[in-house]
Design a protein around this motif. Sequence first.
Motif, PDB file in Angstrom:
ATOM      1  N   UNK A  33       7.531  43.058  43.060  1.00 15.82           N
ATOM      2  CA  UNK A  33       6.618  43.570  42.032  1.00 15.82           C
ATOM      3  C   UNK A  33       7.167  43.277  40.644  1.00 15.82           C
ATOM      4  N   UNK A  34       6.354  42.611  39.843  1.00 16.42           N
ATOM      5  CA  UNK A  34       6.641  42.414  38.422  1.00 16.42           C
ATOM      6  C   UNK A  34       5.717  43.327  37.632  1.00 16.42           C
ATOM      7  N   UNK A  35       6.220  43.923  36.554  1.00 22.21           N
ATOM      8  CA  UNK A  35       5.371  44.732  35.684  1.00 22.21           C
ATOM      9  C   UNK A  35       5.241  44.049  34.333  1.00 22.21           C
ATOM     10  N   UNK A  36       4.068  44.158  33.759  1.00 18.67           N
ATOM     11  CA  UNK A  36       3.790  43.696  32.400  1.00 18.67           C
ATOM     12  C   UNK A  36       3.232  44.893  31.659  1.00 18.67           C
ATOM     13  N   UNK A  81      10.631  42.762  34.519  1.00 19.72           N
ATOM     14  CA  UNK A  81       9.949  43.622  33.540  1.00 19.72           C
ATOM     15  C   UNK A  81       9.489  42.733  32.390  1.00 19.72           C
ATOM     16  N   UNK A  82       8.182  42.605  32.244  1.00 19.93           N
ATOM     17  CA  UNK A  82       7.581  41.737  31.236  1.00 19.93           C
ATOM     18  C   UNK A  82       6.957  42.590  30.133  1.00 19.93           C
ATOM     19  N   UNK A  83       7.244  42.222  28.902  1.00 18.21           N
ATOM     20  CA  UNK A  83       6.553  42.817  27.755  1.00 18.21           C
ATOM     21  C   UNK A  83       6.392  41.722  26.707  1.00 18.21           C
ATOM     22  N   UNK A  84       5.161  41.438  26.337  1.00 16.21           N
ATOM     23  CA  UNK A  84       4.881  40.287  25.491  1.00 16.21           C
ATOM     24  C   UNK A  84       4.973  40.598  23.996  1.00 16.21           C
ATOM     25  N   UNK A  85       5.657  39.712  23.260  1.00 13.87           N
ATOM     26  CA  UNK A  85       5.622  39.764  21.801  1.00 13.87           C
ATOM     27  C   UNK A  85       4.308  39.203  21.269  1.00 13.87           C
ATOM     28  N   UNK A  86       3.705  38.294  22.000  1.00 19.84           N
ATOM     29  CA  UNK A  86       2.423  37.668  21.708  1.00 19.84           C
ATOM     30  C   UNK A  86       2.451  36.683  20.539  1.00 19.84           C
ATOM     31  N   UNK A 136      19.696  47.407  29.083  1.00 15.76           N
ATOM     32  CA  UNK A 136      20.698  48.467  28.973  1.00 15.76           C
ATOM     33  C   UNK A 136      20.642  49.392  30.182  1.00 15.76           C
ATOM     34  N   UNK A 137      19.427  49.682  30.656  1.00  7.85           N
ATOM     35  CA  UNK A 137      19.262  50.582  31.793  1.00  7.85           C
ATOM     36  C   UNK A 137      19.676  49.932  33.113  1.00  7.85           C
ATOM     37  N   UNK A 138      19.323  48.646  33.272  1.00  8.46           N
ATOM     38  CA  UNK A 138      19.604  47.960  34.536  1.00  8.46           C
ATOM     39  C   UNK A 138      19.674  46.457  34.270  1.00  8.46           C
ATOM     40  N   UNK A 139      20.856  45.936  34.163  1.00 12.45           N
ATOM     41  CA  UNK A 139      21.040  44.525  33.814  1.00 12.45           C
ATOM     42  C   UNK A 139      20.618  43.578  34.930  1.00 12.45           C
ATOM     43  N   UNK A 140      20.370  44.106  36.147  1.00 16.18           N
ATOM     44  CA  UNK A 140      19.975  43.245  37.265  1.00 16.18           C
ATOM     45  C   UNK A 140      18.492  42.898  37.244  1.00 16.18           C
ATOM     46  N   UNK A 141      17.716  43.608  36.450  1.00 20.56           N
ATOM     47  CA  UNK A 141      16.280  43.353  36.376  1.00 20.56           C
ATOM     48  C   UNK A 141      16.010  42.219  35.383  1.00 20.56           C
ATOM     49  N   UNK A 142      15.265  41.217  35.811  1.00 22.08           N
ATOM     50  CA  UNK A 142      14.884  40.145  34.901  1.00 22.08           C
ATOM     51  C   UNK A 142      13.943  40.690  33.835  1.00 22.08           C
ATOM     52  N   UNK A 143      14.097  40.215  32.604  1.00 20.48           N
ATOM     53  CA  UNK A 143      13.146  40.554  31.552  1.00 20.48           C
ATOM     54  C   UNK A 143      12.423  39.290  31.111  1.00 20.48           C
ATOM     55  N   UNK A 144      11.218  39.496  30.616  1.00 20.68           N
ATOM     56  CA  UNK A 144      10.332  38.360  30.346  1.00 20.68           C
ATOM     57  C   UNK A 144       9.431  38.696  29.168  1.00 20.68           C
ATOM     58  N   UNK A 194      16.243  36.077  22.962  1.00 19.75           N
ATOM     59  CA  UNK A 194      17.524  35.863  23.634  1.00 19.75           C
ATOM     60  C   UNK A 194      18.563  36.879  23.162  1.00 19.75           C
ATOM     61  N   UNK A 195      18.448  37.334  21.917  1.00 21.89           N
ATOM     62  CA  UNK A 195      19.429  38.291  21.385  1.00 21.89           C
ATOM     63  C   UNK A 195      19.354  39.641  22.092  1.00 21.89           C
ATOM     64  N   UNK A 196      18.204  39.944  22.714  1.00 17.03           N
ATOM     65  CA  UNK A 196      18.088  41.195  23.468  1.00 17.03           C
ATOM     66  C   UNK A 196      18.160  40.936  24.970  1.00 17.03           C
ATOM     67  N   UNK A 197      18.617  39.740  25.344  1.00 15.69           N
ATOM     68  CA  UNK A 197      18.860  39.442  26.751  1.00 15.69           C
ATOM     69  C   UNK A 197      17.653  39.016  27.545  1.00 15.69           C
ATOM     70  N   UNK A 198      16.562  38.628  26.890  1.00 18.12           N
ATOM     71  CA  UNK A 198      15.364  38.228  27.618  1.00 18.12           C
ATOM     72  C   UNK A 198      15.641  36.961  28.423  1.00 18.12           C
ATOM     73  N   UNK A 199      15.310  36.997  29.729  1.00 15.48           N
ATOM     74  CA  UNK A 199      15.638  35.912  30.650  1.00 15.48           C
ATOM     75  C   UNK A 199      14.535  34.866  30.772  1.00 15.48           C
ATOM     76  N   UNK A 200      13.289  35.321  30.736  1.00 16.79           N
ATOM     77  CA  UNK A 200      12.176  34.460  31.102  1.00 16.79           C
ATOM     78  C   UNK A 200      11.150  34.399  29.971  1.00 16.79           C
ATOM     79  N   UNK A 201      10.428  33.273  29.913  1.00 12.66           N
ATOM     80  CA  UNK A 201       9.543  33.036  28.774  1.00 12.66           C
ATOM     81  C   UNK A 201       8.280  32.299  29.210  1.00 12.66           C
TER      82      UNK A 201
END
Length: 297
Positions: free
Chosen positions: A142-145, A174-179, A206-214, A236-243
Amino acid sequence: MNVPSLPRESPARLPNWLKRPIGRASELSTVQQIIKQRQIHTICEEGRCPNRGECYANRTATFLLMGQICTRACGFCQVEKGQAPMTLDQDEPRKVAEAVQLLRLKYVVLTSVARDDLADGGAGWFVQVMERIRQENSATHIEVLTPDFWGGIGREISQKERVLTVTQAKPICYNHNLETVARLQGKVRRGAKYQRSLNVLRWVKEFDSTIFTKSGLMLGHGETVDEVVETLKDLRSVGCDRLTLGQYMQPSLEHLPVQKYWTPGEFEQLGQIAKELGFSHVRSGPLVRSSYHAGED
């Protein structure tokens, strides 16, 4: 890093590279029937996604939770806006889980309208749906946006606590778009803030470094190449993995006009820059959207 110098032309008619077949009617009908019979929603339909024919053919969909009326009024989005959203359908978690099972989905994306009328912005609802999906489909990723979870009645539950609630449910991504870029946030994302969205992605790590962010951008609002690259560096400065990088297409005359149609070659160049900056998973192309090929490595 070689940043391309791209021309700034005025958009004309829709370029050929943005035109694509809608898909075979039988494949569209199968998915639509399962969804409509259960009175649930997908961003594929509500957002008029140009890839829905391809995704439906592959029996995939991105579920839109908590109704189809959004409390925000973003200038780019096709989803219906309103100040009196629908009450939550208490049977929605079961309906979504059942649809996932019938469609035999191995990778599910859950998104939602913004629900600033709810005390927690809908964070707890994401968790309920995730839990029900896992009860019926234990092998499904499950991915969340999510929205930014900023609003909410009284704000007794902080934005950070809401993000923590969803993170603790352990989505695979965990996906959250800057748009869009920082300069255009106010015009494009009404009610949202650039730094506020970066904070969402920072907190997840910070909460869970194992979760991919996007995160993702819709290009064509008047941004420059330098602004796009600066935004990628901020992610990238906040550790975002996917784009994801895609072309904004005006849904109606009431929405923001397209300032520029970026070419496939320009998207390819920006995608290469993103990889050089360290993103592990990059989708960059005119028709790319947040959930496009989301389950692929």
